[in-house]
Enzyme design. Structure first.
Site: not given
Length: 609
Positions: A2, A27, A74, A100-101, A482, A486, A489, A505, A604
């Site tokens: 947030c 964010r 958020w 926030n939190g 990675e 990318k 997302e 396998h 973020k």
């Protein structure tokens, strides 16, 4: 996650709050709101959705207030909605709060407050805070915040305003970032620097449990109820550094900033004519390192993938066992670590909740802790025994690119530093790696200058696919992870990465006619093995995209399309290999019309569990 903005001064507050919140959109958020000082109480304007929805709700209302707080939320407790949006008020609408939190004991506090007659209008944990402030407020908002802080359990950055106390804003932080911006006849609170860069470059960083009081002409910070001094820092970024700079998206801008970010992270750390690493922030001795029997790397998401590269690099160079763990798993699995463990935590923001908890768990068990982070004086940076800063600068896009790149550079620097400290790397080998490391920014630029047209063309085809697979061996497998992250997302295509040798396998069953498969082929000691796996995939009629060195033309014979990177030492190849994967993800997402910088459901900085 947030975003918080607070302002007190002489200017009209609404444009400042809205612009500040807009600069914090990176964010991630699902709703937004502001609270401002009005004639008969606090004016509250909140909306589910984007900043644009909030602006529309405010509409043509004339608001002349010069004090206010704003928030982008958020959702953690309570679904995204207007009434769950911040700010939240007390019963009398005299006190407003943004937060926030997570308040972990909010249910217990809520029951107590309801029993006293307080009426709650949201499903959030945050709403207990203004009601607690209402209970203890006796004319001094600082004193009320100090008393309330004794009751709160959890993590928080809180900013409060009071209609009866209009000359101040009061804030407290614990485990969540909060800064003060120092202006002329005006002062600010914010959760991150970009929110206030347009107004001031003078920043004061708050520490855990600090309570700060800002007036338009002065600032006071208290720790343990005593006035303390906190250093004022002059930020070198300008407002443009937090904007797109002419690029279509922040993500593309940040991909193109990678050559400079690599140079900045290397600057001053490679000494003695490029033969030695000097990490002044790290205070390890050879005697201590000889007692270390295990290295652990702990991180989340993209930083975790950087940690996997670290495993390959450190085991090769140091001949020490290296374990890599996802922070959210590490903290709950009773990890086997002690005073003989070197724990490395990696976090772009330095505030990632699970990584911070892992750091604290490691320290509690006696491990020596090194942090790799991009944010100076972040919580993780302060609490680690040693810190290596990655000088990536502000990264706005949710999908990390240049932060990941500089994490790799920092990991390589640390690897060579430890190898030289222990005598495990010969002077010639260390110098060779450092020389090649110093050339990589130029080679990244070569990729950016030449590869985009063909990557754009490939992306047009991939954009219409349902699945994409990535394969590789050794370090190539770590980079494949990675690359798949990318793509998934930001384009929302189902993308998975597999160790190429594992195809038989079970995962070969997923290959069907026309499915795109990206094969990474830079680890020359297993090149022939990877080519053999590629042929197996090709036999199932997949569309093969290979990534390899420009000097290895044989790759063209076994794939449908070859993308080439400049030749480098296999040890350092992940720094180059990831660039075409970043570009492929970006242009695929653009072709699909996705919100590249703010992908759905993501944020973020993950500052809550």
């Amino acid at each position: 996650m947030c975003g918080i903005v607070g302002y007190i001064g002489e200017k009209q507050v609404v444009p400042i709050l809205l612009d500040g919140l807009k600069s914090l959109e990176y964010r991630g958020y699902d709703s937004a709101g502001i609270a401002v000082e009005e004639k008969d109480g606090i004016g509250l304007y909140r909306s589910k959705g984007k900043i644009a929805d909030l602006k529309e709700k405010i509409g043509g209302v004339e608001i002349s207030a010069t004090v206010g707080i704003g928030h982008t939320r958020w959702a953690t407790h309570g679904r995204p909605s207007d009434h769950n949006s911040h700010p939240h008020c007390d019963c009398k609408k005299k006190i407003a709060v943004v937060h926030n939190g997570i308040i972990e004991n909010y249910l217990e506090l809520q029951e107590e407050l309801i029993a006293k007659g307080h009426i709650f209008t949201s499903e959030t944990d945050t709403e207990v805070i203004p009601h607690l402030l209402e209970e203890v407020y006796k004319g001094d908002l600082y004193e009320a915040m100090y008393e309330v802080s004794k009751r709160l359990q959890g993590s928080y950055a809180i900013v409060a305003m009071c209609w009866e106390n209009p000359e101040v804003l009061v804030a407290i932080r614990k485990d969540n970032p909060l800064i003060i911006g120092i202006g002329e006849g005006e002062n600010f609170f914010a959760s991150d620097i970009p929110a206030i860069l347009a107004h001031t470059k003078k920043i004061m960083l708050l520490k855990d449990n600090d309570i700060a009081v800002i007036h338009k002409n002065k600032v006071a910070v208290f720790a343990d109820n005593s006035l303390v001094e906190r250093e004022i820092t002059e930020i070198s970024w300008d407002a443009e550094a937090a904007q797109k700079g002419g690029y279509a998206h922040f993500m593309l801008k940040e991909i193109f900033e990678q050559p400079l970010a690599v140079q900045q992270t290397l600057k001053g750390r490679v000494v003695k004519n490029g033969t030695q690493v000097d990490l002044q922030e790290v205070n390890l001795t050879a005697d201590f390192m000889k007692t270390v029997n295990k290295v652990m790397v702990v991180a989340c998401g993209t930083a975790y993938h950087a940690g996997l590269i670290g495993k390959y690099a450190m085991e090769k160079a140091l001949r020490l066992p290296v374990e890599v763990d996802i922070a959210s798993e590490f903290r709950y699995r009773d990890p086997i670590i002690d005073e003989h463990t070197l724990l490395i935590v990696v976090s772009q923001s330095g505030e990632t909740a699970d990584t911070l908890a892992a750091l604290r768990e490691g320290k509690k068990r006696g491990a020596r802790c090194i942090a790799i982070t991009n944010v100076v004086d972040s919580t993780i940076a302060r609490e680690a025994d040693d810190v290596i800063y990655t000088w990536a600068g502000p990264e706005i896009a949710v999908a990390s690119t240049k932060a990941y790149m500089t994490q790799l550079v920092a990991i390589y620097l640390l690897t060579v530093y430890l190898g030289q400290l222990l005598g495990k790397i010969s002077p010639n080998q260390g110098a060779a790696w450092l020389k090649e490391l110093s050339l990589l920014s130029q080679k990244i630029q070569q990729i950016l200058d030449s590869a985009i047209p063909e990557i754009e063309e490939l992306a047009q085809d991939i954009a219409g696919k349902r699945d994409v697979f990535f394969v590789g061996r050794g370090m190539d497998y770590a980079v494949a992870l990675e690359g798949s992250l990318k793509l998934k997302e930001i384009s929302y295509i189902r993308a998975e990465a597999y160790a190429a040798g594992e195809l038989k396998h079970g995962t070969l069953a997923l290959i069907e006619d026309g499915v795109p498969v990206v094969a990474l082929c830079t680890q020359m000691d297993v090149y022939d093995k990877t080519v053999s796996n590629i042929k197996e995939i090709k036999a199932r009629d997949a569309h093969l995209i290979g990534i390899g060195y420009a000097g290895i033309s044989s790759l063209e014979k076994v794939v449908d399309h070859a993308l080439y990177i400049p030749e480098t030492d296999d040890f350092l190849s992940p720094i180059l290999t990831v660039v075409p994967l970043q570009l492929l993800a970006y242009y695929t997402a653009v072709a699909r019309g996705c919100d590249v910088d703010q992908p759905r459901n993501l944020a973020k900085s993950v500052t809550v569990e």
